[in-house]
Design an enzyme around this catalytic site. Structure first.
Site, mmCIF file in Angstrom:
data_model
loop_
_atom_site.group_PDB
_atom_site.id
_atom_site.type_symbol
_atom_site.label_atom_id
_atom_site.label_comp_id
_atom_site.label_asym_id
_atom_site.label_seq_id
_atom_site.Cartn_x
_atom_site.Cartn_y
_atom_site.Cartn_z
ATOM 1 N N LYS A 4 0.831 -1.201 0.000
ATOM 2 C CA LYS A 4 0.000 0.000 0.000
ATOM 3 C C LYS A 4 0.867 1.253 0.000
ATOM 4 O O LYS A 4 0.626 2.186 -0.780
ATOM 5 C CB LYS A 4 -0.907 -0.022 1.239
ATOM 6 C CG LYS A 4 -2.087 0.896 1.146
ATOM 7 C CD LYS A 4 -2.927 0.827 2.419
ATOM 8 C CE LYS A 4 -3.615 -0.520 2.545
ATOM 9 N NZ LYS A 4 -4.179 -0.720 3.898
ATOM 10 N N ARG A 64 -3.086 3.096 8.663
ATOM 11 C CA ARG A 64 -3.426 1.937 7.824
ATOM 12 C C ARG A 64 -2.254 0.970 7.756
ATOM 13 O O ARG A 64 -1.119 1.380 7.605
ATOM 14 C CB ARG A 64 -3.760 2.405 6.405
ATOM 15 C CG ARG A 64 -4.568 3.670 6.363
ATOM 16 C CD ARG A 64 -4.646 4.266 4.959
ATOM 17 N NE ARG A 64 -5.270 3.376 4.005
ATOM 18 C CZ ARG A 64 -5.314 3.626 2.698
ATOM 19 N NH1 ARG A 64 -4.750 4.711 2.207
ATOM 20 N NH2 ARG A 64 -5.901 2.771 1.887
ATOM 21 N N GLY A 116 -8.322 -7.136 4.217
ATOM 22 C CA GLY A 116 -9.166 -7.313 5.389
ATOM 23 C C GLY A 116 -8.497 -8.002 6.551
ATOM 24 O O GLY A 116 -9.109 -8.254 7.579
ATOM 25 N N MET A 160 -5.719 -6.986 8.239
ATOM 26 C CA MET A 160 -5.147 -6.096 9.231
ATOM 27 C C MET A 160 -6.139 -4.958 9.444
ATOM 28 O O MET A 160 -7.095 -4.808 8.717
ATOM 29 C CB MET A 160 -3.819 -5.555 8.711
ATOM 30 C CG MET A 160 -2.965 -6.642 8.114
ATOM 31 S SD MET A 160 -1.991 -7.509 9.310
ATOM 32 C CE MET A 160 -0.829 -6.261 9.621
ATOM 33 N N ARG A 205 -3.722 -1.355 -6.286
ATOM 34 C CA ARG A 205 -2.882 -2.553 -6.244
ATOM 35 C C ARG A 205 -3.385 -3.485 -7.349
ATOM 36 O O ARG A 205 -4.496 -3.313 -7.856
ATOM 37 C CB ARG A 205 -3.006 -3.253 -4.889
ATOM 38 C CG ARG A 205 -4.412 -3.742 -4.634
ATOM 39 C CD ARG A 205 -4.574 -4.422 -3.299
ATOM 40 N NE ARG A 205 -5.988 -4.568 -3.020
ATOM 41 C CZ ARG A 205 -6.515 -4.577 -1.809
ATOM 42 N NH1 ARG A 205 -5.762 -4.455 -0.745
ATOM 43 N NH2 ARG A 205 -7.809 -4.732 -1.642
ATOM 44 N N HIS A 248 -15.747 -8.484 2.042
ATOM 45 C CA HIS A 248 -14.795 -9.494 2.488
ATOM 46 C C HIS A 248 -15.080 -10.863 1.867
ATOM 47 O O HIS A 248 -14.199 -11.516 1.326
ATOM 48 C CB HIS A 248 -14.842 -9.574 4.013
ATOM 49 C CG HIS A 248 -13.952 -10.644 4.566
ATOM 50 N ND1 HIS A 248 -14.434 -11.872 4.974
ATOM 51 C CD2 HIS A 248 -12.625 -10.688 4.728
ATOM 52 C CE1 HIS A 248 -13.427 -12.612 5.389
ATOM 53 N NE2 HIS A 248 -12.315 -11.917 5.254
ATOM 54 N N SER A 276 11.213 -43.568 -13.227
ATOM 55 C CA SER A 276 10.077 -42.701 -12.961
ATOM 56 C C SER A 276 9.941 -42.612 -11.445
ATOM 57 O O SER A 276 9.855 -43.630 -10.762
ATOM 58 C CB SER A 276 8.801 -43.280 -13.583
ATOM 59 O OG SER A 276 7.708 -42.463 -13.255
ATOM 60 N N CYS A 284 5.799 -39.729 -11.586
ATOM 61 C CA CYS A 284 4.409 -40.114 -11.797
ATOM 62 C C CYS A 284 3.607 -40.092 -10.498
ATOM 63 O O CYS A 284 2.484 -40.531 -10.450
ATOM 64 C CB CYS A 284 4.322 -41.484 -12.454
ATOM 65 S SG CYS A 284 5.015 -42.797 -11.443
ATOM 66 N N TYR A 311 10.016 -35.343 -17.900
ATOM 67 C CA TYR A 311 8.578 -35.106 -17.932
ATOM 68 C C TYR A 311 7.960 -35.215 -16.537
ATOM 69 O O TYR A 311 8.575 -35.766 -15.616
ATOM 70 C CB TYR A 311 7.881 -36.086 -18.888
ATOM 71 C CG TYR A 311 7.880 -37.517 -18.418
ATOM 72 C CD1 TYR A 311 6.895 -37.987 -17.536
ATOM 73 C CD2 TYR A 311 8.864 -38.419 -18.837
ATOM 74 C CE1 TYR A 311 6.902 -39.296 -17.089
ATOM 75 C CE2 TYR A 311 8.883 -39.724 -18.392
ATOM 76 C CZ TYR A 311 7.895 -40.156 -17.516
ATOM 77 O OH TYR A 311 7.895 -41.445 -17.070
HETATM 78 P P1 ADP Z 1 -7.492 -2.369 3.722
HETATM 79 O O1 ADP Z 1 -6.048 -2.678 3.702
HETATM 80 O O2 ADP Z 1 -8.291 -3.302 4.552
HETATM 81 O O3 ADP Z 1 -8.030 -2.122 2.363
HETATM 82 P P2 ADP Z 1 -7.254 0.471 4.087
HETATM 83 O O4 ADP Z 1 -6.033 0.909 4.801
HETATM 84 O O5 ADP Z 1 -7.223 0.598 2.617
HETATM 85 O O6 ADP Z 1 -7.625 -0.986 4.530
HETATM 86 O O7 ADP Z 1 -8.445 1.308 4.672
HETATM 87 C C1 ADP Z 1 -9.794 0.958 4.551
HETATM 88 C C2 ADP Z 1 -10.620 2.087 4.036
HETATM 89 O O8 ADP Z 1 -10.441 3.257 4.766
HETATM 90 C C3 ADP Z 1 -10.244 2.391 2.609
HETATM 91 O O9 ADP Z 1 -11.200 1.817 1.763
HETATM 92 C C4 ADP Z 1 -10.280 3.883 2.501
HETATM 93 O O10 ADP Z 1 -11.369 4.279 1.701
HETATM 94 C C5 ADP Z 1 -10.489 4.376 3.917
HETATM 95 N N1 ADP Z 1 -9.397 5.293 4.203
HETATM 96 C C6 ADP Z 1 -8.147 4.975 4.540
HETATM 97 N N2 ADP Z 1 -7.379 6.071 4.638
HETATM 98 C C7 ADP Z 1 -8.185 7.119 4.376
HETATM 99 C C8 ADP Z 1 -7.980 8.526 4.301
HETATM 100 N N3 ADP Z 1 -6.805 9.070 4.503
HETATM 101 N N4 ADP Z 1 -9.038 9.290 4.001
HETATM 102 C C9 ADP Z 1 -10.234 8.733 3.768
HETATM 103 N N5 ADP Z 1 -10.493 7.431 3.812
HETATM 104 C C10 ADP Z 1 -9.479 6.624 4.108
HETATM 105 MG MG MG Z 2 -7.792 -0.743 1.208
#
Ligand code: ADP
Ligand code: MG
Ligand code: MG
Length: 976
Positions: free
Chosen positions: A95, A165, A174, A176, A415, A538, A866, A933, A953
């Site tokens: 990220k 984040r 989802g 972390m 990503r 999720h 084999s 095999c 093979y």
């Molecule tokens: P994950 O790794 O589970 O996708 P994120 O770190 O992307 O978690 O955060 C989840 C949500 O929080 C994201 O979908 C994003 O829209 C929102 N978010 C994160 N940082 C910001 C920010 N700086 N401003 C507004 N929304 C945010």
């Molecule tokens: Mg995210």
């Protein structure tokens, strides 16, 4: 040999010393690391080349680790540039690296900074404390953000809010935790309300912050599995009291009350005050993210995906932008192409007046992305431009998270998007056709296992139509995971897991929504469905990754977990489904059907195997075929199939087999008419009686070989002589015993005595393999005769045949000598009788350690090897395959096994024996043909290993051939 061992042990002890050094990494300097590196290089001069190299490499790593640890902990991004970039995933996490990259290519990214993954390692090495020096870095970088945003962290009149984040190297969706709106307290919240003139927005942000912080940092979670999240329960009660359906309908004063009630809940449950100092909040959040790297669900996810714990996670601190500021604000998630089908079509969802978590967590069912064009057209147009720009830049399908604040678009994440097997193949192939990527890249990109999905069943159209006409179509949701599944309803993930452990394979997990805690149960189910959530929820993400059938956002469902029922609102009224009832879900159409529905093969199967679909009308087949052609052009390994019957041989050819690597003759004996004479042969008391029974088997077996040779049209066919212990063929029930007695003129008692006599205490190590052929040479003789007669018959008809006779379970050259001699004599006899010859070879399986150890001698007789890696794994580990489940869970948990050794070859032990056998065999016969095999032949990692050690093979079950072809291509591409 001894010198090699010495070098190895020198290297090992040097490595273990270095491990200790690395453990103390914080205490030594970069200079020390370089010193170690140089010292190691001198070791080379002393002649300990291998050891020296290993030390130098490890020391080099130590030096870089030390340098980095001593260096930069925090990387800033924002304002059109960044200190990091997309290549820095190891240090900044996926990220962080992509936020930096997006800033660098001029996309609108709110400013922020990334705390490196190495700080995470430092945190754990430090006894879970943040390094002291980090505080200054935090303050300096917050100051840079304050300048760019024009607000101040903790300033009541104009507060800067941030998100905290997590972001590991490999994306862990989802897994972390994220905290939004950090920096709020009673006074900054009041200030935010005042400054924005939007009280509702300020308190909506505040109540969200307290709930997230309470959950993630303070650890306030539901106490029992039937309970909901404590903050969700208070929220639900509030909505009820105010008579509103949605969070976004709650007025400001209700949100204010929530803030108070949330804080009270924390106080009464935990006995602490909610922290008000923003820097204290920040430190708490950062720690929580680091800690989440080793929570249960992250540990499990890592295990399922082979992510090492040492990697650590980065933390991203980023200025908040607000999608919850009213009707001109929104938040959303999209994919640059359809992640389910792969179609080149912008795909996504958004929610007006919401924060990002709402879409991801599936709290409200979101709107389709096209509608954003109507709601916020300017931001939508910019988003479409960014979609193009990102695909051009990354050359792959992107998963995007964005937020719109008062009409202005911000990018929060991108990503490479997770995708189904269907989408993976289609996107890779189409991107080659669009000239975005070369063929090699397409081959590298498709996960071999994903091809499985293209072969997966769908509902039989007539059966589904009938089900619909019977009124069994209950509801429709969003099709999040393609495929068809029919199974029993289960409501709790842990119970799905427990049922699966007992062997229940047909389970459909049904829930209001899923969360990362459910991941084990999801893995144990055929498919799952949820009442809430969208295509990016999720459940949907996990389904695409695991290749499960999935329906989400099926809002006709409601759950009573206590009563263990699910209610479905249908046009004709409510239907109640109990735990254990059968249900069918169509992950292509998103349809839920009551009861069972029969399934039918996929497009690829219909074109290739059933031949009842024209390839021109099968788009999925066409992309599959293109990819396979490219793979065949790239791979060096040949692929063969394990096939025992003519129909399997035909299927194998359709899936691309270049030969049969294993034809198990004993499987033929279970066919119609054959088990009787087989049993007669076994209970016979002398050679003459045995031969009488074998004479009955001969024509039957000859017919089978004829069919197989014909299907393979001159491709090599490796036929293994009888392998399993004889008791496996005897009847297990009284009726069978009586029949056998009648057929042989023996008494029931005599048959029982015979069964008793053949019983073995450890059949895996018993009277089987070539030991049978040595005790009863007439069996091998009959089999060889059946093979050669069939071969000569076909040759006379002008067909090409190429039999390879393979002797199983050889451990001693003499065993092979005796059996090979018998086979060759029989061949000579048949050729003489018929006045016609065919070419053939005689070889052996390498499947016991002694064969690997003496492979040089064995190769004097063997014309091919084999590897039977099932038995080789059993005999190397001293563990029978059937007993693995008893130890596997504990062994995985303690990291004794990295995975099931019967799934992927153990490269060190079993693989070490294989390498020895290859070297010794080819030293004797340089051109010795060597294959594998065992079941491993269809496992991508094992295929890669086979490529590396120079096998000719791999052979696997027919349905895994596409996987083996792609894995072989990937192994060849990796080597170049
Ligand atoms: P994950 O790794 O589970 O996708 P994120 O770190 O992307 O978690 O955060 C989840 C949500 O929080 C994201 O979908 C994003 O829209 C929102 N978010 C994160 N940082 C910001 C920010 N700086 N401003 C507004 N929304 C945010
Ligand atoms: Mg995210
Ligand atoms: Mg075997």
């Amino acid at each position: 040999m001894p010198t090699l061992d010495k070098k190895k042990s020198a290297a090992a002890s040097a490595k273990s010393k270095l491990k200790k050094v690395l453990g103390n990494v914080a205490k030594i300097t970069a200079k020390d690391g370089v010193k170690i590196k140089n010292a190691a290089k001198n070791g080379v001069a002393n002649g300990v080349r291998a050891a020296g190299k290993a030390v130098a490499k490890a020391a080099g790593k130590a030096a870089t680790a030390v340098k980095a640890a001593a260096g930069k902990r925090v990387y800033f991004f924002g304002g059109g540039k960044a200190e990091g970039n997309k290549e820095m995933k190891n240090l900044l996490g996926g990220k962080g690296a992509n936020l930096a990259e997006m800033a660098n290519i001029g996309l609108p990214v709110p400013p922020g900074f990334t705390i490196t993954t190495e700080v995470c390692t430092e945190f754990y090495a430090n006894g879970k404390k943040l390094p002291k020096q980090l505080d200054a870095d935090l303050r300096a970088n917050i100051a840079r953000m304050e300048k760019q945003v024009g607000a101040k962290f903790g300033d009541p009149s104009n507060p800067l809010l941030v998100s905290v984040r997590s972001g590991a190297r490999a994306s862990m969706p989802g897994m972390m935790d994220t905290i939004l709106n950090l920096g709020l307290n009673d006074s900054t919240a009041a200030g935010l309300a005042e400054k924005s003139g939007n009280e509702r927005f300020a308190y909506d942000s505040y109540r969200r912050f307290i709930a997230m912080y309470g959950d993630v940092v303070l650890g306030l979670k539901p106490e029992k599995k039937e309970d909901h999240d404590p903050f969700d329960e208070i929220l639900a009660a509030k909505k009820k009291a105010r008579g509103v359906k949605l969070d976004s309908d709650l007025p400001a004063d209700a949100l204010k009350e929530l803030v108070t009630e949330f804080k009270q809940e924390i106080k009464s449950r935990l006995g602490i005050e909610f922290p008000t100092d923003p820097y204290e909040q920040l430190a708490g959040a950062i720690k929580a993210v680091f800690q989440s790297w080793q929570n249960d669900r992250a540990n499990l996810y890592r295990r399922l995906n082979n992510i090492p714990v040492e990697w650590g996670t980065a933390v991203n601190v980023q200025a908040m932008v607000f999608g919850n500021k009213g009707a001109d604000s929104a938040t959303g998630v999209c994919f640059t192409r359809d992640p389910a089908s792969g179609e080149n079509e912008f795909y996504g969802e958004f929610l007006v007046n919401a924060q990002g978590e709402d879409v991801v967590a599936g709290i409200r069912t979101p709107q389709k992305i096209e509608e954003l064009g109507k709601v916020l057209p300017v931001a939508y147009k910019e988003l479409l431009d960014i979609r193009k720009k990102l695909e051009k830049h990354y050359k792959d399908m992107q998963d995007i998270e964005f937020t719109i604040e008062n009409g202005k678009l911000y990018m929060l994440q991108c990503r490479n998007g997770k995708r189904t097997g269907f989408a993976g193949v289609r996107i890779a192939v189409e991107m080659v056709e669009e000239k975005l990527i070369p063929k090699e890249e397409a081959l590298r990109r498709v996960e071999p296992e994903a091809l499985n999905q293209l072969l997966r069943p769908v509902f039989l159209p007539s059966a589904k139509k009938a089900a619909v006409e019977e009124g069994r179509l209950l509801a429709k949701g969003l099709p999040a995971g393609p495929g068809a599944a029919t199974g029993k309803v289960v409501f709790f993930a842990d119970e799905a897991e427990a049922l699966a452990a007992k062997g229940e394979t047909n389970l459909i997990l049904c829930r209001h929504e899923t969360s990362p805690e459910d991941i084990r149960g999801m893995n144990a189910s055929l498919g799952f469905m949820t009442a809430f959530g969208g295509m990016t929820s999720h459940a949907a993400l996990v389904a695409r990754q695991m290749g499960k059938v999935c329906i989400v956002g099926c809002d006709a469902l409601s759950f009573d977990y206590h009563a263990r029922v699910m209610r479905v609102t249908t046009a004709k009224g409510e239907v109640t489904i109990k735990e254990g009832d059968w249900i069918s879900i169509d992950g292509f159409a998103g349809e839920v059907i009551q009861g069972r529905v029969e399934t039918t093969p996929s497009e690829v199967i219909r074109v290739l195997i059933e031949k009842n679909l024209d390839p021109k009308e099968a788009p999925v087949y066409q992309t599959y075929a293109k990819l396979m052609t490219w793979a065949d052009g790239a791979r060096k390994l040949r692929v063969r199939a394990n096939a025992d019957q003519p129909d399997q041989a035909i299927a194998s050819v359709a899936f691309g087999a270049e030969g049969i690597g294993l034809c198990r003759t004993e499987h033929m004996f279970f066919g119609e008419d054959k088990i009787g004479p087989m049993r007669e042969m076994i209970v016979a008391e002398n050679e003459a009686d045995r031969r009488k029974a074998l004479d009955k088997l001969l024509p039957l077996q000859r017919e089978d070989f004829r069919g197989i040779f014909k299907a393979m049209a001159g491709r090599p066919v490796t036929i293994r002589t009888l392998d399993p212990p004889l008791h496996e063929f005897l009847p297990h029930d009284e009726a069978g015993v009586k029949d056998l007695a009648a057929a042989t003129g023996k008494t029931v008692e005599e048959i029982h005595a015979c069964i008793e006599e053949l019983k073995e205490s450890n059949p895996m190590l018993g009277h089987r393999g070539c030991r049978l052929g040595i005790t009863y040479p007439e069996i091998t003789e009959m089999q060889a005769r059946a093979i050669f007669e069939a071969a000569v018959d076909l040759a006379e008809e002008g067909e090409k045949v190429y039999p390879e006779i393979m002797i199983p379970l050889v451990g001693i050259k003499k065993e092979l000598d005796l059996q090979a001699d018998l086979v060759r004599k029989t061949a000579a006899a048949v050729f003489a009788e018929r006045g016609k010859k065919v070419s053939y070879t005689v070889g052996t399986m390498i499947e016991v350690p002694r064969a690997a150890m003496t492979a040089g001698e064995i190769a004097q007789t063997a014309e091919f090897f084999s590897f039977g890696t099932n038995d080789l794994t059993q005999t190397t580990y001293g563990l029978s395959r059937d007993d693995v489940p008893r130890v596997l869970a504990a062994y995985l948990q303690h990291d004794i096994y990295p995975g099931d050794p019967f799934v992927s070859i153990d490269r060190k032990g079993v693989g070490g024996l294989m390498k020895m056998a290859v070297a010794a065999g080819r030293a004797e016969k340089p051109k010795l043909k060597i294959g594998i095999c065992g079941e491993h032949g269809g496992d991508p990692s094992s295929v890669e290993f086979c490529h590396e050690i120079g096998l000719d093979y791999v052979s696997c079950s027919p349905y895994r051939l596409p996987i083996a072809r792609l894995a072989a291509a990937q192994a060849a591409l990796k080597a170049t």
